[in-house]
Scaffold this motif. Structure first.
Motif, PDB file in Angstrom:
ATOM      1  N   ASP A 117       0.818  -1.186  -0.022  1.00  0.00           N
ATOM      2  CA  ASP A 117      -0.103   0.116   0.110  1.00  0.00           C
ATOM      3  C   ASP A 117       0.765   1.119  -0.024  1.00  0.00           C
ATOM      4  N   ALA A 118       2.304   1.215   0.287  1.00  0.00           N
ATOM      5  CA  ALA A 118       2.928   2.234   0.228  1.00  0.00           C
ATOM      6  C   ALA A 118       4.344   2.081  -0.829  1.00  0.00           C
ATOM      7  N   ILE A 119       4.397   2.576  -1.678  1.00  0.00           N
ATOM      8  CA  ILE A 119       5.327   2.430  -2.976  1.00  0.00           C
ATOM      9  C   ILE A 119       6.549   3.687  -2.395  1.00  0.00           C
ATOM     10  N   LEU A 120       7.672   3.430  -2.480  1.00  0.00           N
ATOM     11  CA  LEU A 120       8.796   4.235  -2.105  1.00  0.00           C
ATOM     12  C   LEU A 120       9.424   4.915  -3.344  1.00  0.00           C
ATOM     13  N   ALA A 121       9.859   6.117  -3.569  1.00  0.00           N
ATOM     14  CA  ALA A 121      10.643   6.509  -4.572  1.00  0.00           C
ATOM     15  C   ALA A 121      12.081   7.037  -3.953  1.00  0.00           C
ATOM     16  N   ILE A 122      12.978   6.724  -4.350  1.00  0.00           N
ATOM     17  CA  ILE A 122      14.407   7.206  -3.676  1.00  0.00           C
ATOM     18  C   ILE A 122      14.739   8.445  -4.675  1.00  0.00           C
ATOM     19  N   CYS A 123      15.117   9.469  -4.432  1.00  0.00           N
ATOM     20  CA  CYS A 123      15.543  10.818  -5.038  1.00  0.00           C
ATOM     21  C   CYS A 123      16.858  11.097  -5.066  1.00  0.00           C
ATOM     22  N   MET A 124      17.581  10.965  -5.818  1.00  0.00           N
ATOM     23  CA  MET A 124      19.198  11.142  -5.613  1.00  0.00           C
ATOM     24  C   MET A 124      19.632  12.247  -6.717  1.00  0.00           C
ATOM     25  N   THR A 125      19.577  11.631  -7.926  1.00  0.00           N
ATOM     26  CA  THR A 125      20.203  12.403  -9.089  1.00  0.00           C
ATOM     27  C   THR A 125      19.394  13.970  -9.209  1.00  0.00           C
ATOM     28  N   GLU A 126      20.172  14.799  -9.678  1.00  0.00           N
ATOM     29  CA  GLU A 126      19.876  16.041  -9.823  1.00  0.00           C
ATOM     30  C   GLU A 126      20.289  16.360 -11.564  1.00  0.00           C
ATOM     31  N   PRO A 127      19.665  17.412 -12.084  1.00  0.00           N
ATOM     32  CA  PRO A 127      19.465  17.611 -13.362  1.00  0.00           C
ATOM     33  C   PRO A 127      21.137  17.839 -13.787  1.00  0.00           C
ATOM     34  N   HIS A 128      21.995  18.620 -12.652  1.00  0.00           N
ATOM     35  CA  HIS A 128      23.272  18.992 -13.027  1.00  0.00           C
ATOM     36  C   HIS A 128      24.320  17.984 -12.313  1.00  0.00           C
ATOM     37  N   ALA A 129      23.744  17.066 -11.272  1.00  0.00           N
ATOM     38  CA  ALA A 129      24.779  16.173 -10.611  1.00  0.00           C
ATOM     39  C   ALA A 129      24.137  14.905 -10.334  1.00  0.00           C
ATOM     40  N   GLY A 130      24.724  13.722 -10.619  1.00  0.00           N
ATOM     41  CA  GLY A 130      24.362  12.435 -10.560  1.00  0.00           C
ATOM     42  C   GLY A 130      25.124  11.807  -9.283  1.00  0.00           C
ATOM     43  N   THR A 131      26.352  11.264  -9.946  1.00  0.00           N
ATOM     44  CA  THR A 131      27.440  10.671  -8.995  1.00  0.00           C
ATOM     45  C   THR A 131      27.709  11.867  -8.096  1.00  0.00           C
ATOM     46  N   ASP A 132      27.808  12.815  -8.504  1.00  0.00           N
ATOM     47  CA  ASP A 132      28.476  14.292  -8.002  1.00  0.00           C
ATOM     48  C   ASP A 132      27.865  14.548  -6.849  1.00  0.00           C
ATOM     49  N   VAL A 133      27.641  13.851  -5.611  1.00  0.00           N
ATOM     50  CA  VAL A 133      26.866  13.867  -4.556  1.00  0.00           C
ATOM     51  C   VAL A 133      27.208  15.334  -3.628  1.00  0.00           C
ATOM     52  N   ALA A 134      28.393  15.646  -3.945  1.00  0.00           N
ATOM     53  CA  ALA A 134      28.836  16.874  -3.297  1.00  0.00           C
ATOM     54  C   ALA A 134      28.244  18.122  -3.648  1.00  0.00           C
ATOM     55  N   ASN A 135      27.947  18.114  -4.828  1.00  0.00           N
ATOM     56  CA  ASN A 135      27.261  19.415  -5.602  1.00  0.00           C
ATOM     57  C   ASN A 135      25.762  19.317  -5.721  1.00  0.00           C
ATOM     58  N   TYR A 136      25.010  18.398  -4.930  1.00  0.00           N
ATOM     59  CA  TYR A 136      23.736  18.290  -4.875  1.00  0.00           C
ATOM     60  C   TYR A 136      23.118  19.838  -4.318  1.00  0.00           C
ATOM     61  N   ARG A 137      22.312  20.353  -4.860  1.00  0.00           N
ATOM     62  CA  ARG A 137      21.827  21.713  -4.634  1.00  0.00           C
ATOM     63  C   ARG A 137      20.269  21.377  -3.662  1.00  0.00           C
ATOM     64  N   THR A 138      19.620  20.568  -4.009  1.00  0.00           N
ATOM     65  CA  THR A 138      18.207  20.362  -3.098  1.00  0.00           C
ATOM     66  C   THR A 138      18.650  20.605  -1.681  1.00  0.00           C
ATOM     67  N   ASN A 139      18.022  21.576  -0.912  1.00  0.00           N
ATOM     68  CA  ASN A 139      18.134  21.927   0.263  1.00  0.00           C
ATOM     69  C   ASN A 139      16.866  21.901   1.357  1.00  0.00           C
ATOM     70  N   THR A 140      17.181  21.252   2.551  1.00  0.00           N
ATOM     71  CA  THR A 140      16.327  21.132   3.457  1.00  0.00           C
ATOM     72  C   THR A 140      16.635  22.286   4.686  1.00  0.00           C
ATOM     73  N   THR A 141      15.721  23.111   4.896  1.00  0.00           N
ATOM     74  CA  THR A 141      16.076  24.177   6.140  1.00  0.00           C
ATOM     75  C   THR A 141      15.163  23.714   7.148  1.00  0.00           C
ATOM     76  N   ILE A 142      15.758  23.752   8.376  1.00  0.00           N
ATOM     77  CA  ILE A 142      15.245  23.351   9.789  1.00  0.00           C
ATOM     78  C   ILE A 142      14.519  24.658  10.322  1.00  0.00           C
ATOM     79  N   LYS A 143      13.112  24.640  10.467  1.00  0.00           N
ATOM     80  CA  LYS A 143      12.504  26.051  11.130  1.00  0.00           C
ATOM     81  C   LYS A 143      11.497  25.375  12.187  1.00  0.00           C
ATOM     82  N   GLY A 144      12.401  25.564  13.471  1.00  0.00           N
ATOM     83  CA  GLY A 144      11.592  24.973  14.766  1.00  0.00           C
ATOM     84  C   GLY A 144      11.145  23.446  14.556  1.00  0.00           C
ATOM     85  N   ASP A 145       9.818  23.167  14.568  1.00  0.00           N
ATOM     86  CA  ASP A 145       9.434  21.793  14.444  1.00  0.00           C
ATOM     87  C   ASP A 145       9.090  21.477  13.022  1.00  0.00           C
TER      88      ASP A 145
END
Length: 388
Positions: A117-145
């Motif tokens: 009932d729950a299908i999972l999708a893993i999201c790694m590759t970005e348009p400008h970076a696949g294996t180059d993890v150090a240059n991933y641009r996707t960012n998560t900003t922590i704001k309280g809870d």
């Protein structure tokens, strides 16, 4: 050393083979248009396959990497698309959640993974970076809870079916590999948008996904610190399960070839009685058995995740071997092998994915080469990638 499967492993493989050959193989062609194999997934959920990576306390069987690879290998013989769909449930994304996610999220999502009932999708590759993890641009900003996810991921499987997206993301704009963590964005979250779609030669659909300031609860931030090391350790599982599918595709093509040369005649004889054809079969069999030995050894190293270098060697070899064997299977079938009506054509197209996903062959060769340079002993030489 014991190279025999246990009676329990043989029973599992036998059950999956019966279902794959009796049900999945006959339906495989219908999923080449990108349709998700729901019928097969529900059948495998009944057998407990989807819970292989889920601990028993959450409704799964908690099977090890080796047993999981055996199951995927068998499914891939009959249907590549189904094998890849199952990989999404038993691979790195599920093991990341089972190992690192907060308890509340585990109890909410993992039983649903087991039931299909729950299908999972893993999201790694970005348009400008696949294996180059150090240059991933996707960012998560922590704001309280709460946390805000912003970025783009591409070439993502199962986006239409996914209940949750397991995302490799930078945390609070920390630079480099050390800044990479993991977050979960669930289906229906405002700001989640599918912006491009791609149909693959293997039959799957892939897509580009945008996370436009997606707000998630803090419990969905799975890894915040030391993320790259922990994520990469978990991802080594993928480097055993991906080649298990490659191995299964090669075996499926080989079995189809043996059947064909035993039935097809030319010049008054079965074509399998010609020396040239027997040599082809012998070389295909040799390559498959070498791949099996390398892969099983890598899988057996998992505790709980496989040795990274053994997994890299297994993936390199099995991915490239599968392309060779499935290509040769088409040659064995002659012109028929080039048609959609014969399974070898479909198996070959699936095999071509292996060297691209889960770390390209070139990346893994560099990884192994670095280890060779670092570990070579001037006196004792180099005995292998691990202990026997």
């Amino acid at each position: 050393m014991n190279f025999e499967l246990t009676s329990e492993q043989r029973s599992i493989v036998g059950t999956i083979r019966e279902v794959t050959q009796g049900e999945f193989k006959g339906r495989a062609q219908r999923y080449m248009d990108g349709s998700f194999p729901w019928e097969n997934i529900r059948r495998l959920a009944e057998l407990g396959v989807l819970g292989m990576a889920v601990p028993e306390e959450y409704g799964g069987s908690g099977m090890n990497v080796f047993d999981t690879a055996l199951v995927l290998e068998e499914i891939a013989k009959g249907c590549y698309v189904t094998a890849m769909a199952v990989l999404g449930e038993v691979g790195s994304q599920t093991r990341i959640i089972a190992t690192y996610a907060p308890e509340a999220f585990k109890r909410r999502i993992l039983p649903a993974v087991c039931s299909g009932d729950a299908i999972l999708a893993i999201c790694m590759t970005e348009p400008h970076a696949g294996t180059d993890v150090a240059n991933y641009r996707t960012n998560t900003t922590i704001k309280g809870d709460r946390a805000i996810v912003k970025g783009v991921k591409t070439l993502i499987s199962r986006v239409d079916e996914a209940s949750a997206f397991v995302i490799f993301s930078r945390i609070d704009n920390q630079p480099g590999r050390e800044g990479i963590g993991c977050v979960l964005v669930e289906k229906g979250t405002p700001g989640l948008e599918i912006t491009a779609r791609y149909h693959t030669m293997g039959g799957e659909n892939l897509a580009e996904v945008q996370f436009n300031d997606c707000e998630i609860p803090l419990e969905n931030v799975v890894i915040r610190e030391d993320g790259f090391r922990r994520l990469l350790s978990a991802f080594n599982t993928q480097r055993c399960l991906n080649p298990s599918i490659s191995l299964g595709l090669a075996e499926g093509a080989f079995e189809e070839s043996v059947r064909y040369v035993r039935e097809r005649t030319a010049f008054g004889r079965r074509i399998g009685d010609f020396q040239g054809m027997r040599w082809k079969l012998a070389e295909m069999y040799r390559d498959i058995e070498v791949g099996r030995s390398i892969l099983y050894r890598a899988c057996a190293s998992a505790n709980p995740f496989p040795d990274p270098h053994q997994a890299a060697v297994a993936k390199m070899y099995c991915n490239e071997m599968s392309i060779r064997v499935t290509s040769e299977a088409i040659q064995v079938h002659g012109g028929y092998g080039f048609t959609d009506e014969y399974a070898v054509s479909r198996l070959y197209r699936g095999a071509r994915y292996g060297t691209l996903g889960g770390g390209t062959t070139e990346t893994l060769k560099d990884l192994v080469g670095k280890k060779i340079m670092a570990d070579f002993d001037e006196v004792d030489g180099f005995l292998g990638m691990g202990t026997f």
